[in-house]
Write a protein that holds these residues in place. Structure first.
Motif, PDB file in Angstrom:
ATOM      1  N   LYS A  41      28.144  39.887  43.930  1.00 58.30           N
ATOM      2  CA  LYS A  41      28.969  39.712  45.131  1.00 58.30           C
ATOM      3  C   LYS A  41      30.296  40.444  45.063  1.00 58.30           C
ATOM      4  O   LYS A  41      31.156  40.271  45.923  1.00 58.30           O
ATOM      5  N   ARG A  42      30.453  41.262  44.048  1.00 54.33           N
ATOM      6  CA  ARG A  42      31.744  41.935  43.842  1.00 54.33           C
ATOM      7  C   ARG A  42      32.138  42.806  45.030  1.00 54.33           C
ATOM      8  O   ARG A  42      33.268  42.793  45.479  1.00 54.33           O
ATOM      9  N   LYS A  50      30.926  42.712  48.151  1.00 51.73           N
ATOM     10  CA  LYS A  50      31.094  41.872  49.346  1.00 51.73           C
ATOM     11  C   LYS A  50      32.491  41.262  49.379  1.00 51.73           C
ATOM     12  O   LYS A  50      33.187  41.309  50.388  1.00 51.73           O
ATOM     13  N   GLU A  51      32.915  40.716  48.239  1.00 51.34           N
ATOM     14  CA  GLU A  51      34.211  40.057  48.196  1.00 51.34           C
ATOM     15  C   GLU A  51      35.348  41.067  48.375  1.00 51.34           C
ATOM     16  O   GLU A  51      36.344  40.785  49.034  1.00 51.34           O
ATOM     17  N   ARG A  63      29.331  36.045  39.379  1.00 46.76           N
ATOM     18  CA  ARG A  63      29.265  36.527  40.760  1.00 46.76           C
ATOM     19  C   ARG A  63      29.140  38.041  40.814  1.00 46.76           C
ATOM     20  O   ARG A  63      29.695  38.708  41.679  1.00 46.76           O
ATOM     21  N   ALA A  93      35.673  42.109  52.071  1.00 46.98           N
ATOM     22  CA  ALA A  93      36.015  41.058  53.043  1.00 46.98           C
ATOM     23  C   ALA A  93      37.405  41.267  53.643  1.00 46.98           C
ATOM     24  O   ALA A  93      37.595  41.119  54.851  1.00 46.98           O
TER      25      ALA A  93
END
Ligand code: ATP
Ligand code: MG
Length: 256
Positions: free
Chosen positions: A106-107, A109-110, A103, A113
């Motif tokens: 997506k680091r 993005k996560e 992933r 969040a």
């Protein structure tokens, strides 16, 4: 709702960081809660926000790779009136280290969040490359803001960027939109700049911000004092242009 914007152009020196810092400060003046995220190892947005990149125990690198949370690396830009996730040279090795990870796109993005609701705007200042860091920015964002100089090769570079945006949309972030193209360092006396500007309007229509950022020495001077142009010379054409851009964005958001 929080709006997350990636400020991207793989071409170097087109005004990404100047836009990140000055737009963040201008939105803050308009009572918006703003987070500026520096994902460029050059750390220019960090320095321009008045945070010394050489003095940091933790940066965005530690968010992407060290398991730190946003709240643990966040700094306040007192001069800018916004929060900052800083970056420095530590980030230069991150790309290679991230390749191994799951992933990996997506680091960011996560990580964002959990804090997204604290802000009206999150601006991500991307490096001048279409690399894994930029892909992290594009994957975390709702939309892309593309600063560009109206020069001959600008349009060519734009088609590479649009291809990358399409790929990210197809594989990682289906909702990713182009928020707008921003004409930077604009000199209306330059015939080529006027021609390229006209072509941009023809191809991208409403996607081109009406606000134009002029070439203005105050915008270039302010970073060496670690302040946005607004705090350095509020009446300068550069500071006023970024205030106008913030106004245009807020208007657009209000009227849909
Ligand atoms: P990089 O690709 O290296 O990250 P960048 O796209 O972030 O660069 P900036 O660092 O914002 O570009 O700007 C490049 C140089 O141009 C800087 O020295 C900056 O101060 C100057 N500059 C940016 N915008 C303007 C402007 N409107 N008028 C005058 N100088 C400007
Ligand atoms: Mg930059």
């Amino acid at each position: 709702m929080t709006k997350i914007l990636a400020i991207t152009n793989q071409k170097g020196g087109v005004g990404k960081t100047t836009t990140g810092v000055n737009l963040a400060a201008s939105l803050a003046v308009a009572h918006q809660r703003v987070l500026l995220v520096d994902i460029d190892p050059q750390g220019n947005a960090t320095m321009g926000s008045g945070v010394d990149k050489r003095m940091l125990a933790a940066t965005v690198y530690h968010v992407l790779l060290g398991g730190k949370r946003i709240g643990e690396v966040r700094q306040r830009s007192e001069n800018g009136g916004y929060d900052l996730i800083p970056a420095n040279r530590d980030l230069a090795g991150a790309e290679v280290e991230m390749v191994e990870l799951e992933r990996r796109e997506k680091r960011l993005k996560e990580a964002l969040a959990e804090t997204a609701h604290d802000y009206d705007f999150i601006l991500i200042d991307c490096p001048p490359a279409l690399n894994l860091l930029t892909v992290n920015g594009l994957t975390a964002a709702h939309a892309v803001m593309i600063p560009m100089q109206c020069e001959y090769y600008a349009l060519e570079g734009l088609s590479d960027l649009v291809q990358t945006i399409k790929k990210v949309r197809a594989h990682l972030n289906p909702g990713l939109e182009i928020e707008g193209l921003l004409r930077t360092m604009y000199d209306p006396r330059n015939t080529l700049a006027r021609q390229v500007s006209a072509q941009l309007l023809e191809h991208f229509g409403d996607k081109v911000y009406r606000t134009v950022i002029p070439r203005n020495v105050r915008l270039a001077e302010a970073p060496s004092f670690g302040v946005p142009a607004l705090k350095f010379d509020k009446d300068s054409k550069g500071a006023q242009a970024y205030l106008a851009l913030a106004g245009e964005m807020l208007n657009r958001a209000a009227t849909g």
